[in-house]
Structures are given as C-alpha cells and as structure tokens.
Enzyme design. Structure first.
Site: not given
Length: 297
Positions: A83, A114
C-alpha cells in the site's frame, strides 16, 4: 518456550460458549473482545514512536523498511508494504514485505516454512540486506523461527531491528533493538491469532509506515501529497488536495496539476508562491521534498 503457555494460546474464559450463542450474541462477543485492542496498542506507543523515528532515519539514509513474518503476520506485512507506493508515491521495493514460504504463502499455507530460521536469513540475503535497512519482525507468538532467524541475521549486519509480537517478554522481543508488544489477551477463538493479535499488528503497522512517511516528507498537513494520481479517482483527489491546501478554485487547481504532471506538492507550492512548475520542483528538491520547508523559505 511452551506454546500452550503463551497468552495468545490460552483459552478465553469470556468466550467459552461461542457455539451456544445466538448470531447477534456471537458477533457482540467478538466485538467486545476487539474493543480491547486499541488500548493494548496504546500501551506500546513509546516503542512505536521509536520505531517510527528509526524507520524514517533508515529511509533518509537510503535504506529500506523490511517486514518479515509468517502466516497472518506475514500477510499483514506484505499488505502494508504493497500500500505504500500508491499512497505515498515511493518506489516499489522501498518498503518490502517478506512472508515465510514466499508469495505462494499469501494465498495458502506453506507447511513448515515458518519453522526454519535459515529461511528467514536466506530471504534477507536475497534482498542484498544493507546496514542502512530497518527490519521489522512480525509474529503474534513472538517465537516464530523464520522471523527470529531473520532478525538475528539483520542485527549481525548492523541493521536496526524491530519486533512486533502479542506476548510479553517473548524471544522475538529480546532479539530486537525495539520491541513492540501489544498484549491483547487470549483470543475469542482459542489460538486464532488472526483475530485480536492480527488487528493489533495491523494497527501498529499502519502507524509505523504512515508515521515514517510523515517524517520522510510525504505528507503536508494531513494530506497525502506524494500520492500517485494513476486513475480518475486519484486525479480528482489530487485536485481536491490542491484546493483544500491553497483555497484556489478547482479550475486553477486542474491547470496547475496539468503543468506538474499531476504532482500535488509542486502544484500547491506554485499556487502559494507564484513559482512556475520547474522552479517549484527545484525548490522542493532543495528541501528534500518537504513541502512545509519549501513554503517557509
């Protein structure tokens, strides 16, 4: 650290009856829990302010703001990074979002990614990490190996590091220069950290990136004056910003924007000083893009 002992993994005594509630009662219960997130973030604001200053200094020094996380945390970092170019007119790659497992993990879980600290280090190496960069590790649990591996490598490279987690005194917090730990309590749905923990992390990220961009000269008053006017909606917003910042008529604002290629900052400077487009851009460059500084000359 025992995962079951983490605050974010314990059962919430206020939501033990979710499956027995009416729909209205159910959503009210979720909302009651969500209402506690802002207060938890408020308690961390001194650390958030330090992170904002560190991010702004990194950007001014030619570095990048790099987020890294897994699962929900990783997706939130990628979202915030994506963004920044349209909102603040910064180039792609100035704010980077890394997620364990790579881009495929945005849409579906990549099992085991992860759990590997070497993958966190490898992803930063692939970015040609520099000591000028700021690295932000995101993990609701505060113990994700991918993120811990990345932060440890970043510190070894001389980077300033930030940890955002939702458990107190986490390994992640101990591995960073600046620790931001909004403790939102047990989730309404046990262990589902996309709820309160995810909301807290998004609030912190929004504040971190927006605050850094204010300090980096991308905002005048409360206007996103470096926004890229890439479609009709944003061209209209650009015009309204010039009008609101200067008081000129809309027709004059449109004329000024046409002369600047729809760059808002020089258009505002032209309206308030009488400079032409080239001189306005030159003065802005002399003030490192800070419109308020260019106006106070």
């Amino acid at each position: 650290m025992n995962l079951g002992a983490l605050v974010s993994e314990t059962r919430n005594p206020e939501t033990m009856d979710l499956d027995a509630l009416s729909t209205l009662e159910l959503v009210q219960r979720f909302n009651q829990q969500d209402s506690r997130v802002a207060a938890a973030v408020k308690a961390t604001l001194p650390a958030v302010a330090r992170a904002v200053d560190a991010a702004a200094e990194a950007l001014k020094a030619g570095g990048r703001l790099i987020y890294m996380g897994a699962g929900t945390s990783g997706r939130l970092g990628v979202l915030d990074a994506a963004e920044c170019p349209p909102t603040f007119g910064v180039p792609h790659g100035l704010v980077v979002g890394l997620i364990a497992g790579g881009p495929d993990a945005l849409l579906r879980a990549v099992e085991g990614a992860e759990d590997n600290p070497q993958l966190g280090e490898a992803d930063l190496i692939a970015l040609n990490l520099s000591a000028r960069d700021l690295v932000v590790g995101l993990a609701a649990s505060g113990r994700t190996p991918y993120v811990l591996g990345g932060l440890r490598y970043a510190r070894s490279m001389g980077c300033t590091t930030v940890a955002i987690s939702c458990n107190p005194d986490s390994p992640l917090a101990g591995a960073a220069d600046i620790a931001i730990s909004p403790v939102v309590g047990p989730e309404a749905l046990t262990g589902s950290t996309r709820l309160k923990s995810g909301t807290a992390q998004k609030l912190v990220l929004n504040t971190l990136s927006t605050g850094a961009m204010v300090k980096f000269g991308k905002v005048y008053q409360n206007l996103m004056v470096d926004m890229k006017a890439s479609n009709h909606k944003l061209m209209d917003r650009a015009c309204r910003m010039v009008v609101e910042a200067t008081g000129v008529a809309r027709e004059e604002a449109e004329t000024l924007l046409q002369q600047t290629g729809y760059e808002v900052k020089p258009a505002i400077l032209m309206a308030l000083t009488g400079l032409d487009a080239a001189a306005a851009k030159e003065r802005l460059a002399a003030h490192q893009g800070f419109l308020r500084g260019a106006l106070s000359r």
